[in-house]
Design an enzyme around this catalytic site. Structure first.
Site, short mmCIF file in Angstrom:
data_model
loop_
_atom_site.label_atom_id
_atom_site.label_comp_id
_atom_site.label_asym_id
_atom_site.label_seq_id
_atom_site.Cartn_x
_atom_site.Cartn_y
_atom_site.Cartn_z
N GLU A 98 0.98 -1.50 0.13
CA GLU A 98 0.14 -0.03 -0.25
C GLU A 98 1.20 1.12 0.10
O GLU A 98 0.91 1.89 0.48
CB GLU A 98 -0.88 -0.02 1.40
CG GLU A 98 -1.82 1.24 1.06
CD GLU A 98 -2.71 1.06 2.24
OE1 GLU A 98 -4.08 2.08 2.37
OE2 GLU A 98 -2.44 0.64 3.29
N ALA A 110 -3.11 8.65 6.03
CA ALA A 110 -2.41 8.70 7.49
C ALA A 110 -1.24 8.12 7.16
O ALA A 110 -0.16 7.38 7.33
CB ALA A 110 -2.62 7.85 7.99
N HIS A 154 -6.07 5.61 -2.75
CA HIS A 154 -5.45 6.87 -2.01
C HIS A 154 -4.93 7.92 -3.29
O HIS A 154 -4.21 7.86 -4.22
CB HIS A 154 -3.96 6.87 -1.58
CG HIS A 154 -4.57 5.77 -0.13
ND1 HIS A 154 -3.68 6.95 1.04
CD2 HIS A 154 -4.20 5.11 -0.01
CE1 HIS A 154 -4.18 6.34 1.80
NE2 HIS A 154 -3.88 4.76 1.49
N ARG A 166 -22.50 14.81 -10.44
CA ARG A 166 -21.96 15.54 -11.85
C ARG A 166 -20.53 14.74 -11.58
O ARG A 166 -19.94 15.03 -12.72
CB ARG A 166 -21.98 16.91 -12.28
CG ARG A 166 -23.87 17.52 -12.43
CD ARG A 166 -24.43 18.82 -12.32
NE ARG A 166 -23.45 19.86 -11.53
CZ ARG A 166 -24.65 20.61 -10.53
NH1 ARG A 166 -26.00 19.77 -10.92
NH2 ARG A 166 -24.40 20.53 -9.81
N ASP A 206 -15.43 -0.99 10.70
CA ASP A 206 -15.73 -1.18 12.17
C ASP A 206 -16.51 0.07 12.06
O ASP A 206 -16.90 0.59 14.00
CB ASP A 206 -14.24 -0.27 12.09
CG ASP A 206 -13.96 1.29 11.47
OD1 ASP A 206 -14.76 1.58 10.76
OD2 ASP A 206 -12.50 1.55 11.97
N ASP A 258 -7.36 -3.05 8.09
CA ASP A 258 -6.87 -2.53 7.55
C ASP A 258 -6.26 -2.17 9.31
O ASP A 258 -6.29 -1.11 9.69
CB ASP A 258 -7.47 -1.51 7.69
CG ASP A 258 -6.48 -0.07 6.33
OD1 ASP A 258 -5.21 -0.30 6.98
OD2 ASP A 258 -6.91 1.59 6.41
N ALA A 283 -6.20 6.86 10.94
CA ALA A 283 -4.94 6.10 10.81
C ALA A 283 -5.38 4.82 10.93
O ALA A 283 -4.74 3.95 11.83
CB ALA A 283 -3.42 6.53 11.32
N GLY A 284 -5.55 4.02 10.19
CA GLY A 284 -5.83 2.66 10.45
C GLY A 284 -7.09 2.33 10.96
O GLY A 284 -7.76 3.25 11.69
#
Length: 374
Positions: free
Chosen positions: A126, A137, A189, A221, A241, A265, A299-300
């Site tokens: 990733e 993150a 990302h 749009r 989660d 994640d 962040a995860g």
């Protein structure tokens, strides 16, 4: 009967549906499944499901994949205690030397499963081939990908999955080259448009990384990358989660994407108390059920797959459907045929749950593991 055999009784989710009966584990494999078919989940004293397959795992038990050394084994042991029987160790955006060090350690851990741990099937890379304007993150070290570098990484560990921002110059060609080598490419990302997502799928991309998060959203749009996923994807991963994605958005994705599957994640903070941890080179804090950077960016997660199962059932999925999205669909996505489903001859990767869906036992390749306290 061999001393290494064990017979497990309960309501068994097979590839053909539910059975009330018995499953025999012999060595690493499922030797036999027998029983009476039943129509639906119903209520049972004990459920036997395929072990969970998590394609997006950064850490757990206080360890982070990017640390190298024994971190990958620590992470695989921690997640096995929560029902994950196989996983992809997931890297972060970092300088090449740091990625290579992490991959070397993961490669060694892939070659032989450590006792008490999940099987590490390979790597989810990733980053660093993401858009610097949509880091989430990830550290600010994104760059365009080149095939020579990826092939060097492949010599260190089995790269099963790579996240790419398709709008970055040269990435459509990279996606085609990776797909031709059998590597799954996910879009993530990214600041890409709907059209960039469609073009990437036409070049061989096969999925989307943590759908809805760190990508351009849906507008009527400007459909964005989310629109490309909802309109065209067969597979996409999502973090259930209930913090990263609202239940309503999850239901939207479930209606649109046939084989939506779920990931954690997870970070080093998974299975750990509140406090300060690392996500790659980033300092993060676990509190209030989540993990965040200092500026509040998610962040995860702290999610584990047993909780993911309960969350999916809690928002209205049947147990069988929830199980498929944690086991069978990720196995199918990776092309794995002897995990992620309960079939005679397949690996004895399975979880046993009580009527409240609490874990009773976990088997990885026939080994019965101890469980987490919580």
């Amino acid at each position: 009967m061999s001393a290494t055999s064990r017979i497990l009784a309960g309501r068994i989710l097979t590839s053909q549906g539910w059975l009330d009966g018995e499953l025999t584990v012999r060595g690493e494999r499922i030797a036999a499944i027998c029983g009476t078919p039943v129509d639906d989940d119903g209520k049972a004293c004990r459920y036997i499901l395929p072990g969970f397959i998590d394609t997006h795992v950064h850490g757990g038990g206080g360890a982070d994949v990017m640390e190298g050394g024994e971190a990958a084994v620590t992470i695989a042991r921690q997640h096995a205690r929560f029902g994950t029987t196989s996983l992809l160790a997931t890297t972060m955006t970092a300088p090449r030397a740091d990625i290579e060090a992490a991959l070397s350690a993961i490669g060694a851990a892939c070659r032989e499963r450590a006792p008490g741990s999940a099987r590490i099937l390979g790597v989810h890379l990733e980053g660093p081939y993401i858009n610097p304007g949509k880091l989430g993150a990830q550290p600010a070290q994104a760059k365009a990908g080149v095939l020579d570098e990826v092939e060097a990484f492949m010599c260190l560990a089995p790269l099963k999955l790579i996240t790419v921002a398709p709008e970055v110059s040269g990435h459509l060609d990279l996606i085609r080259s990776l797909a031709d080598r059998g590597v799954r490419v996910q879009l993530g990302h990214t600041l890409g448009r709907y059209e960039d997502g469609v073009a990437a799928l036409e070049h061989g991309a096969s999925g989307f990384t943590h759908l809805f998060n760190a990508m351009t959203g849906l507008h009527h749009r400007e459909p964005g990358m989310v629109g490309a996923a909802l309109a065209h994807a067969e597979y996409a991963e999502l973090i259930p989660d209930l913090l990263h994605v609202h239940p309503g958005a999850i239901h939207t994705a479930l209606r649109a994407i046939p084989h939506l599957f779920c990931v954690t994640d997870s970070t080093a903070a998974a299975g750990m108390p509140d406090g300060d941890y690392k996500l790659g080179s980033q300092p993060v804090t676990k509190c209030l059920g989540g993990v965040r950077l200092a500026d509040g960016t998610l962040a995860g997660s702290t999610l584990t797959m047993n909780v993911a199962l309960k969350n999916l059932v809690g928002i209205g999925l049947t147990l069988a459907d929830a199980s498929n999205r944690l086991s069978r669909y990720p196995a199918d996505y990776l092309g794995v045929t002897d995990r992620g489903r309960l079939e005679e001859g397949g690996y004895a990767d399975l979880v046993l749950l009580d009527t409240q869906l609490n874990l009773n036992e976990v088997f990885v390749e026939g080994e019965c593991l101890g469980l987490a306290d919580a």
